[in-house]
Design a protein around this motif. Structure first.
Motif, PDB file in Angstrom:
ATOM      1  N   ARG A  42      37.997  -9.278  27.689  1.00 14.45           N
ATOM      2  CA  ARG A  42      36.838  -8.716  28.369  1.00 14.45           C
ATOM      3  C   ARG A  42      35.946  -7.946  27.413  1.00 14.45           C
ATOM      4  O   ARG A  42      34.988  -7.295  27.841  1.00 14.45           O
ATOM      5  CB  ARG A  42      37.267  -7.795  29.519  1.00 14.45           C
ATOM      6  CG  ARG A  42      38.190  -8.444  30.530  1.00 14.45           C
ATOM      7  CD  ARG A  42      37.684  -9.795  30.990  1.00 14.45           C
ATOM      8  NE  ARG A  42      36.396  -9.717  31.675  1.00 14.45           N
ATOM      9  CZ  ARG A  42      35.679 -10.774  32.029  1.00 14.45           C
ATOM     10  NH1 ARG A  42      36.090 -11.995  31.719  1.00 14.45           N
ATOM     11  NH2 ARG A  42      34.534 -10.622  32.661  1.00 14.45           N
ATOM     12  N   THR A  43      36.237  -7.995  26.137  1.00 11.77           N
ATOM     13  CA  THR A  43      35.414  -7.327  25.130  1.00 11.77           C
ATOM     14  C   THR A  43      34.652  -8.366  24.321  1.00 11.77           C
ATOM     15  O   THR A  43      35.225  -9.371  23.890  1.00 11.77           O
ATOM     16  CB  THR A  43      36.279  -6.491  24.172  1.00 11.77           C
ATOM     17  OG1 THR A  43      36.983  -5.500  24.916  1.00 11.77           O
ATOM     18  CG2 THR A  43      35.426  -5.810  23.116  1.00 11.77           C
ATOM     19  N   ALA A  64      28.114  -4.499  34.151  1.00 10.35           N
ATOM     20  CA  ALA A  64      28.125  -4.608  35.612  1.00 10.35           C
ATOM     21  C   ALA A  64      27.946  -6.051  36.070  1.00 10.35           C
ATOM     22  O   ALA A  64      28.553  -6.486  37.053  1.00 10.35           O
ATOM     23  CB  ALA A  64      27.030  -3.722  36.207  1.00 10.35           C
ATOM     24  N   LYS A  65      27.132  -6.810  35.346  1.00  7.02           N
ATOM     25  CA  LYS A  65      26.859  -8.194  35.733  1.00  7.02           C
ATOM     26  C   LYS A  65      27.999  -9.142  35.380  1.00  7.02           C
ATOM     27  O   LYS A  65      28.264 -10.105  36.099  1.00  7.02           O
ATOM     28  CB  LYS A  65      25.569  -8.679  35.049  1.00  7.02           C
ATOM     29  CG  LYS A  65      24.294  -8.094  35.612  1.00  7.02           C
ATOM     30  CD  LYS A  65      23.090  -8.679  34.881  1.00  7.02           C
ATOM     31  CE  LYS A  65      21.791  -8.151  35.467  1.00  7.02           C
ATOM     32  NZ  LYS A  65      20.595  -8.716  34.793  1.00  7.02           N
ATOM     33  N   THR A  66      28.658  -8.881  34.248  1.00  3.18           N
ATOM     34  CA  THR A  66      29.605  -9.860  33.711  1.00  3.18           C
ATOM     35  C   THR A  66      31.039  -9.376  33.630  1.00  3.18           C
ATOM     36  O   THR A  66      31.963 -10.191  33.513  1.00  3.18           O
ATOM     37  CB  THR A  66      29.176 -10.284  32.296  1.00  3.18           C
ATOM     38  OG1 THR A  66      29.306  -9.154  31.412  1.00  3.18           O
ATOM     39  CG2 THR A  66      27.729 -10.784  32.278  1.00  3.18           C
ATOM     40  N   GLY A  67      31.245  -8.070  33.635  1.00  2.00           N
ATOM     41  CA  GLY A  67      32.582  -7.533  33.443  1.00  2.00           C
ATOM     42  C   GLY A  67      32.969  -7.371  31.983  1.00  2.00           C
ATOM     43  O   GLY A  67      34.022  -6.815  31.669  1.00  2.00           O
ATOM     44  N   TYR A  68      32.114  -7.826  31.075  1.00  2.00           N
ATOM     45  CA  TYR A  68      32.389  -7.694  29.647  1.00  2.00           C
ATOM     46  C   TYR A  68      31.869  -6.367  29.114  1.00  2.00           C
ATOM     47  O   TYR A  68      30.814  -5.877  29.529  1.00  2.00           O
ATOM     48  CB  TYR A  68      31.721  -8.810  28.848  1.00  2.00           C
ATOM     49  CG  TYR A  68      32.284 -10.183  29.090  1.00  2.00           C
ATOM     50  CD1 TYR A  68      33.569 -10.525  28.644  1.00  2.00           C
ATOM     51  CD2 TYR A  68      31.533 -11.156  29.748  1.00  2.00           C
ATOM     52  CE1 TYR A  68      34.084 -11.794  28.858  1.00  2.00           C
ATOM     53  CE2 TYR A  68      32.035 -12.430  29.957  1.00  2.00           C
ATOM     54  CZ  TYR A  68      33.307 -12.741  29.518  1.00  2.00           C
ATOM     55  OH  TYR A  68      33.810 -14.002  29.738  1.00  2.00           O
ATOM     56  N   THR A  69      32.607  -5.800  28.168  1.00  2.00           N
ATOM     57  CA  THR A  69      32.172  -4.610  27.447  1.00  2.00           C
ATOM     58  C   THR A  69      31.812  -5.009  26.024  1.00  2.00           C
ATOM     59  O   THR A  69      32.471  -5.860  25.430  1.00  2.00           O
ATOM     60  CB  THR A  69      33.293  -3.556  27.409  1.00  2.00           C
ATOM     61  OG1 THR A  69      33.612  -3.186  28.741  1.00  2.00           O
ATOM     62  CG2 THR A  69      32.863  -2.324  26.645  1.00  2.00           C
ATOM     63  N   ARG A 291      28.548 -15.885  24.567  1.00  2.00           N
ATOM     64  CA  ARG A 291      27.455 -16.631  25.184  1.00  2.00           C
ATOM     65  C   ARG A 291      26.803 -15.822  26.303  1.00  2.00           C
ATOM     66  O   ARG A 291      25.573 -15.818  26.445  1.00  2.00           O
ATOM     67  CB  ARG A 291      27.975 -17.975  25.704  1.00  2.00           C
ATOM     68  CG  ARG A 291      28.365 -18.953  24.594  1.00  2.00           C
ATOM     69  CD  ARG A 291      28.582 -20.347  25.135  1.00  2.00           C
ATOM     70  NE  ARG A 291      29.845 -20.450  25.862  1.00  2.00           N
ATOM     71  CZ  ARG A 291      30.991 -20.853  25.326  1.00  2.00           C
ATOM     72  NH1 ARG A 291      31.039 -21.180  24.031  1.00  2.00           N
ATOM     73  NH2 ARG A 291      32.087 -20.947  26.051  1.00  2.00           N
ATOM     74  N   ALA A 292      27.622 -15.111  27.062  1.00  2.00           N
ATOM     75  CA  ALA A 292      27.075 -14.289  28.147  1.00  2.00           C
ATOM     76  C   ALA A 292      26.175 -13.178  27.602  1.00  2.00           C
ATOM     77  O   ALA A 292      25.126 -12.877  28.186  1.00  2.00           O
ATOM     78  CB  ALA A 292      28.210 -13.692  28.969  1.00  2.00           C
ATOM     79  N   PHE A 293      26.567 -12.586  26.476  1.00  2.22           N
ATOM     80  CA  PHE A 293      25.752 -11.496  25.936  1.00  2.22           C
ATOM     81  C   PHE A 293      24.463 -12.028  25.322  1.00  2.22           C
ATOM     82  O   PHE A 293      23.410 -11.393  25.434  1.00  2.22           O
ATOM     83  CB  PHE A 293      26.534 -10.685  24.904  1.00  2.22           C
ATOM     84  CG  PHE A 293      25.842  -9.403  24.511  1.00  2.22           C
ATOM     85  CD1 PHE A 293      25.460  -8.480  25.476  1.00  2.22           C
ATOM     86  CD2 PHE A 293      25.550  -9.121  23.188  1.00  2.22           C
ATOM     87  CE1 PHE A 293      24.808  -7.300  25.133  1.00  2.22           C
ATOM     88  CE2 PHE A 293      24.890  -7.953  22.833  1.00  2.22           C
ATOM     89  CZ  PHE A 293      24.528  -7.033  23.808  1.00  2.22           C
ATOM     90  N   ILE A 294      24.508 -13.189  24.692  1.00  5.03           N
ATOM     91  CA  ILE A 294      23.274 -13.782  24.172  1.00  5.03           C
ATOM     92  C   ILE A 294      22.332 -14.099  25.326  1.00  5.03           C
ATOM     93  O   ILE A 294      21.112 -13.868  25.237  1.00  5.03           O
ATOM     94  CB  ILE A 294      23.582 -15.035  23.331  1.00  5.03           C
ATOM     95  CG1 ILE A 294      24.350 -14.636  22.060  1.00  5.03           C
ATOM     96  CG2 ILE A 294      22.287 -15.765  22.953  1.00  5.03           C
ATOM     97  CD1 ILE A 294      24.824 -15.805  21.228  1.00  5.03           C
ATOM     98  N   ASP A 295      22.872 -14.610  26.436  1.00  2.72           N
ATOM     99  CA  ASP A 295      22.046 -14.828  27.625  1.00  2.72           C
ATOM    100  C   ASP A 295      21.373 -13.526  28.053  1.00  2.72           C
ATOM    101  O   ASP A 295      20.178 -13.490  28.360  1.00  2.72           O
ATOM    102  CB  ASP A 295      22.905 -15.346  28.783  1.00  2.72           C
ATOM    103  CG  ASP A 295      23.400 -16.765  28.569  1.00  2.72           C
ATOM    104  OD1 ASP A 295      22.900 -17.446  27.651  1.00  2.72           O
ATOM    105  OD2 ASP A 295      24.295 -17.187  29.329  1.00  2.72           O
ATOM    106  N   PHE A 296      22.148 -12.448  28.056  1.00  6.74           N
ATOM    107  CA  PHE A 296      21.643 -11.145  28.496  1.00  6.74           C
ATOM    108  C   PHE A 296      20.561 -10.623  27.556  1.00  6.74           C
ATOM    109  O   PHE A 296      19.584  -9.995  27.995  1.00  6.74           O
ATOM    110  CB  PHE A 296      22.794 -10.144  28.569  1.00  6.74           C
ATOM    111  CG  PHE A 296      22.387  -8.769  29.009  1.00  6.74           C
ATOM    112  CD1 PHE A 296      22.050  -8.509  30.329  1.00  6.74           C
ATOM    113  CD2 PHE A 296      22.325  -7.726  28.100  1.00  6.74           C
ATOM    114  CE1 PHE A 296      21.661  -7.236  30.742  1.00  6.74           C
ATOM    115  CE2 PHE A 296      21.941  -6.449  28.494  1.00  6.74           C
ATOM    116  CZ  PHE A 296      21.612  -6.206  29.822  1.00  6.74           C
TER     117      PHE A 296
END
Length: 360
Positions: A42-43, A64-69, A291-296
């Motif tokens: 999750r990091t 909050a959107k993804t659960g990733y820190t 990938r989720a953070f690049i999207d963000f």
């Protein structure tokens, strides 16, 4: 002038394969995933340059959107960052990287340190900042850009009844002898950008231009902070040089308290455009989170936070800029550019030639 401008001028010893030790810091929901017991999955570990700065509130939105820190690992400036990622590509130090710019993009891709990934929902204007090579564009997503430009102290020139320079050619004119200071190309990121601007403007004749520049009393410092904060007349250090290499985003930070107009301006016909990218590292432990953070990073909340946090322009032209930026931080209409592949091919040679000219 902001502390971030100083960070963006950290030395590029990485050009000579020097590396700095990374100091990790964690941001996002206030704690790392490890500390909450949720597991490394999750990091999202981000290898970046030392100029990283982003509001914790913005990063909490991502969590909050993804659960990733998000966990940030600073690694010097763009040159040092790229070199470290190359040297550790067999065992990547992070899940993704942010901060490789168009002067190092070709090397990063050629060395195989990045995995293919392009966000599906990109702002339309992002295409204007994509790398020209399709293979490189598939691995590095544009996040922000900044124009490195000559700046002038308008107050000084008005006081001395002298018309400020307007072009690179002007800097070699006798009227501006001993007035220009710039960080060195071999020791700072903006200094390298200025060298590339002269390469783009003068082609193979750029060494002759630098010979004239040095003959006109140009001063070279090790980094931006020395040039701007010590030698520049508007930098607060009592300097005696009213012309300095800085950024198109610098003038808004020279608005005096209680005033509405900057005391400096950027010469928009002297600029080299730097674009910064994000990419997933090959062999990452958490490619999904990367990938989720690049999207963000391409979403409006992150894009609109870039100017006040990292002092760069968002690649999303629909993002709202701070009021002072919208009014005074102009972008160059036709910035100088050098193809990333040409930079990768010639960087070392150009730096050797530049050193020869400037140390005569």
């Amino acid at each position: 002038m902001t502390p971030m401008h100083a960070l963006r001028a950290l030395t590029t010893a990485g050009l000579a394969l020097a590396l700095t030790s990374a100091t990790a810091c964690s941001v996002g929901g206030g704690t790392t995933a490890e500390s909450t017991g949720s597991g490394a999955g999750r990091t999202v570990v981000v290898a970046t340059h030392d100029s990283w700065a982003m509001s914790k509130d913005v990063l909490k939105q991502f969590t909050a959107k993804t659960g990733y820190t998000v966990k940030i690992e600073p690694n010097g400036d763009a040159g040092q960052l790229t070199n470290k990622l190359v040297l550790t590509k067999g065992s990547p130090i992070a899940d993704m990287t942010y901060g490789i710019d168009n002067t190092f993009a070709s090397r990063a891709v050629d060395e195989g340190i990045l995995a293919d990934y392009t966000p599906k929902d990109l702002p339309g204007s992002v295409a204007d900042y994509a790398l020209p090579d399709a293979r490189e564009a598939a691995r590095l997503t544009p996040v922000d850009f900044g124009d490195v430009c000559v700046n002038v102290d308008d107050t000084w020139f008005a006081k001395h009844h002298l018309t400020p320079p307007a072009s690179l050619d002007d800097l070699t004119r006798p009227a501006y002898k001993d007035l220009f200071v710039t960080p060195g190309a071999s020791s700072s990121s903006p200094g390298l950008a200025f060298l590339l601007a002269t390469v783009a403007r003068y082609g193979d004749a750029w060494p002759s231009y630098w010979t004239r520049l040095m003959g006109n009393g140009t001063k070279i410092t090790s980094g931006w902070s020395d040039a701007y904060e010590v030698d520049f007349t508007a930098g607060g250090g009592g300097g005696d040089r009213p012309i300095v290499l800085s950024y198109a985003s610098s003038p808004p930070f020279t608005i005096p308290k209680g005033a509405t107009k900057p005391t400096t301006s950027a010469l928009l016909d002297t600029c080299f455009r730097q674009v910064e990218y994000a990419g997933v590292l090959a062999g990452a432990k958490n490619p999904e989170g990367a990938r989720a953070f690049i999207d963000f990073m391409e979403q409006k909340s992150f894009q609109e936070a870039l100017p006040e946090n990292m002092y760069v322009f968002p690649v999303d032209r629909q993002a709202t800029l701070p009021a002072d930026w919208a009014r005074y931080a102009e972008v160059a209409p036709k910035p100088f550019t050098v193809a990333p592949a040409e930079v990768a091919k010639n960087r070392d040679t150009w730096l050797r030639e530049w050193s020869d000219v400037t140390t005569r």
